[in-house]
Design an enzyme around this catalytic site. Structure first.
Site, PDB file in Angstrom:
ATOM      1  CG  ASN A  30      -1.812   1.279   1.268  1.00  0.00           C
ATOM      2  OD1 ASN A  30      -2.792   1.167   0.563  1.00  0.00           O
ATOM      3  ND2 ASN A  30      -1.507   2.170   2.166  1.00  0.00           N
ATOM      4  CD  GLU A  31      -1.204   5.880   0.326  1.00  0.00           C
ATOM      5  OE1 GLU A  31      -0.755   5.976   1.268  1.00  0.00           O
ATOM      6  OE2 GLU A  31      -2.156   6.521  -0.086  1.00  0.00           O
TER       7      GLU A  31
ATOM      8  CD  GLU B 292      -6.539   6.504   7.459  1.00  0.00           C
ATOM      9  OE1 GLU B 292      -7.545   5.750   7.131  1.00  0.00           O
ATOM     10  OE2 GLU B 292      -5.194   6.325   6.947  1.00  0.00           O
ATOM     11  CD  GLN B 293     -10.791   9.127  16.434  1.00  0.00           C
ATOM     12  OE1 GLN B 293     -11.739   9.661  17.034  1.00  0.00           O
ATOM     13  NE2 GLN B 293      -9.673   8.410  16.759  1.00  0.00           N
TER      14      GLN B 293
ATOM     15  CD  GLU C 291      -6.298   4.939  -0.362  1.00  0.00           C
ATOM     16  OE1 GLU C 291      -5.983   6.037   0.055  1.00  0.00           O
ATOM     17  OE2 GLU C 291      -5.499   3.780  -0.059  1.00  0.00           O
TER      18      GLU C 291
ATOM     19  CD1 TRP D 292      -4.444  12.045   4.711  1.00  0.00           C
ATOM     20  CD2 TRP D 292      -3.006  13.458   4.006  1.00  0.00           C
ATOM     21  NE1 TRP D 292      -4.770  12.224   3.452  1.00  0.00           N
ATOM     22  CE2 TRP D 292      -3.549  13.025   2.796  1.00  0.00           C
ATOM     23  CE3 TRP D 292      -1.967  14.456   3.617  1.00  0.00           C
ATOM     24  CZ2 TRP D 292      -3.639  13.526   1.583  1.00  0.00           C
ATOM     25  CZ3 TRP D 292      -1.843  14.805   2.401  1.00  0.00           C
ATOM     26  CH2 TRP D 292      -2.858  14.311   1.437  1.00  0.00           C
TER      27      TRP D 292
END
Length: 652
Positions: A141-142, A364-365, A316, A324
């Site tokens: 991922n990334e 990441e909320q 995404e 972020w």
């Protein structure tokens, strides 16, 4: 097609079926899963718990959805770190070992981690490789996110020493190629070479370049091994990777993508715009605070498509405020749909939104999803419905061609060299490349990104914003094309091992155009001097080269003292300075027209692109605008009067 990123392990199993059915009802086709689930898939070493993932895949498949499976290697679990502490990378800025507690905490040079990452990848590939619901795979991922390509660990230093031994064969040759006689930097053996960090002042630029090449090779080798495992056990399934902005990876992205079926990209326009315009004045930033810059997403889309020279996916897509960036504004109404159409226009075959539901816990909320944490639809939900309805109406096909007459030649080596030897703090590689791209897009031109190894014969205009290292094979490709080729400053200024060419810059480019760089000055970005071109006065700033030309070379633009700033020989143009945006656009417009290209005078916030049978128009302004050249055209979606933050599609 449309898709979504989903984390069944985050939600009660009783909710999975209703989620899946709602995804299908929304018009989604693909669901990406499992890229961060290693601790749930293997809670302890060798103890696998796949039953929940089996049920999740079956639930999604029963709703008619197609699954994209991921290797979970971006988030190695705690038990693995405790078993193999050498897998942790060492930060090249602080010298401290990176710790557990987030993600991407592994070292590409760790033999232990490489073995374990390939093991879990193989276990997953064997179990799900031929599952009828799993149609494709995403690797890791990334890769290289969070500045994780380089590491100063003992594992990395040992591997670098072996890499140097293979490349240079003898320590005498390495010392000569790097110029280590300077400052008594000569190494007595390969075993004495360290990572180029933590010295009193700057380290040898040749050493730095070699370490960047090595670090890139480590990422690529890791990725190639993973792709090979997936292909062995998942025949007929596609394999892709979700790239971040090319400048952030510190990796040769063309090489990283070479084993993929297509590249994917994670698109976050507002966060990226906030970072890119960090030093801009308030008015300039505020204009695009909730829309993203009109060329910023497409800049990355065109780069992503260029990696494999075929259409790509958005894996995404930002659906609302993220968590972020330095600041995280809310998108203007309509932007989720507009960004989706910009992606389709530039060659995306599928757009997946991140994420289905906003997480109520962990890091990441504060990152929005299509649904809020209480399961209510967010503002983006209806925009996705709108995009689905419009896609059904237009029926854009994956094999619909894109139409390119202009190419930008780009490679990560350009970034490496200009970062290592910046010379002036106002010279920023990404900004320089973007300025050329922005000027071309303002002229309504479609832009393909290509590597230095690509053929140039299919284009009418080729732009090389900078290319410090020029190869003989690239010179031959330039000779074979009739395209107008524009070389920006610093091109040809270094040898393969980061030395000044014996014949001075632009080195091998002197085989194409007789120009010599006698000296270079760099200025602050708030200081400029006049630049004269086509009877008009512009600004020259940041990077300025003193050029010497013969009487056969035409001078196109001059500095304030009437010395050459831009010169041309036949179809080759050398630009010895960075100029203002108006100059770059004026120069490229003239060269485009001479090359037989049709350009447009677009409003500042409007862009256009062609795909298949359609031309798409995008308006990033809050005001309705009329676009010259498209009056009285029949539009399939929208109209010639573009309302604020909208798009329109017309037949070509």
């Amino acid at each position: 097609m449309l898709g979504i990123c989903y984390y069944p392990e985050h939600w009660p199993e009783s909710q999975w079926a209703s989620d899946a059915q709602e995804m299908r009802d929304l018009g989604l086709t693909y669901v990406r899963i499992a890229e961060f689930a290693w601790s749930r898939l293997e809670p302890t070493e060798g103890h696998y718990t796949f039953d929940w993932l089996d049920r999740a895949i079956d639930t999604l498949a029963n709703a008619g959805l197609k699954v994209i499976m991921c290797t979970p290697t971006a988030t190695p679990p705690k038990w693995l770190v405790e078993a193999y502490p050498d897998m942790l990378a060492v930060d090249v800025n602080t010298g401290q070992s990176r710790g557990f507690g987030s993600r991407r905490h592994y070292d590409f040079s760790s033999i232990d981690y490489h073995r374990e990452a390939m093991r879990i990848s193989e276990v997953l590939a064997k179990r799900y490789g031929e599952h009828p619901a799993v149609v494709g795979w995403q690797t890791d991922n990334e890769l290289a996110c969070h500045d994780t390509t380089p590491s100063a660990s003992a594992s990395a230093v040992n591997a670098f020493q072996e890499w140097c031994k293979t490349r240079y064969q003898t320590i005498e040759k390495l010392n000569e190629e790097w110029g280590n006689v300077f400052w008594s930097m000569e190494y007595p053996s390969f075993a004495s070479i360290s990572a180029p960090y933590f010295a009193v002042t700057e380290t040898n630029p040749a050493h730095q370049l070699a370490f960047r090449r090595f670090s890139s090779d480590q990422v690529i080798a890791f990725h190639d091994d993973m792709v090979a495992i997936i292909r062995q056990h998942a025949p007929g399934r596609f394999v892709t990777h979700n790239f971040i902005p090319m400048a952030d990876t510190q990796t040769d992205n063309y090489a990283l993508a070479r084993e993929l079926d297509f590249a994917a990209y994670d698109n976050y326009p507002l966060g990226r715009t906030d970072l890119f315009f960090a030093n801009a004045d308030t008015a300039q930033f505020k204009r695009y605070m909730r829309t993203g810059h009109p060329d910023f997403s497409s800049y990355y889309f065109d780069q992503t498509r260029g990696l494999c020279q075929k259409n790509f996916w958005i894996m995404e897509q930002q659906p609302g405020p993220v968590n972020w960036a330095v600041h995280n504004p809310r998108p203007e109404p309509g932007m989720i749909a507009l960004w989706s159409w910009v992606a389709f226009g530039h060659g995306a075959d599928t757009v997946c939104y991140f994420r289905w539901r906003q997480a109520p816990f962990a890091q990441e909320q504060m990152h929005a999803g299509l649904k809020r944490a209480d399961n209510s639809p967010s503002a983006a939900y209806k925009e996705v419905q709108q995009v689905k309805a419009e896609l059904d109406e237009l029926n854009i096909k994956p094999d619909d061609p894109l139409h390119y007459d202009v190419a930008i030649v780009s490679t990560t080596a350009n970034q490496w060299i200009t970062e290592i030897e910046q010379q002036g703090q106002s010279y920023l590689h990404q900004q320089v490349e973007f300025e050329y791209y922005h000027a071309l897009r303002m002229l309504g031109l479609n832009v393909a990104f290509v590597s230095p190894e690509a053929a140039l014969t299919d284009y009418k205009l080729v732009v090389v914003p900078t290319m410090p290292v020029v190869t003989d094979s690239f010179i031959e490709r330039c000779k074979k094309t009739s395209a107008t080729i524009v070389f920006g400053p610093r091109s040809g200024s270094k040898t393969e091992e980061f030395q000044t060419p014996q014949n001075l810059a632009p080195g091998k480019l002197q085989n194409l155009i007789q120009v010599k760089v006698l000296s270079v000055e760099t200025l602050r970005d708030d200081i400029s001097e006049t630049l004269h071109y086509e009877g008009q006065t512009f600004h020259s700033n940041r990077w300025r080269e003193e050029l010497d030309v013969d009487n056969k070379t035409k001078v196109l633009a001059t500095y304030h003292d009437h010395t050459p700033a831009v010169v041309q020989a036949e179809n080759r143009v050398y630009v010895g300075t960075l100029g203002c945006a108006d100059f770059t656009r004026a120069l490229l417009e003239k060269l485009a027209k001479v090359s037989g290209l049709t350009t447009y005078t677009l409003p500042e916030d409007v862009r256009t692109v062609e795909r298949g049978d359609y031309r798409l128009l995008f308006n990033y302004s809050a005001e309705a605008v009329r676009v010259d050249g498209f009056a009285n055209k029949e539009f399939v979606i929208g109209s010639n009067e573009l309302p604020g933050y909208s798009y329109a599609v017309m037949k070509r």
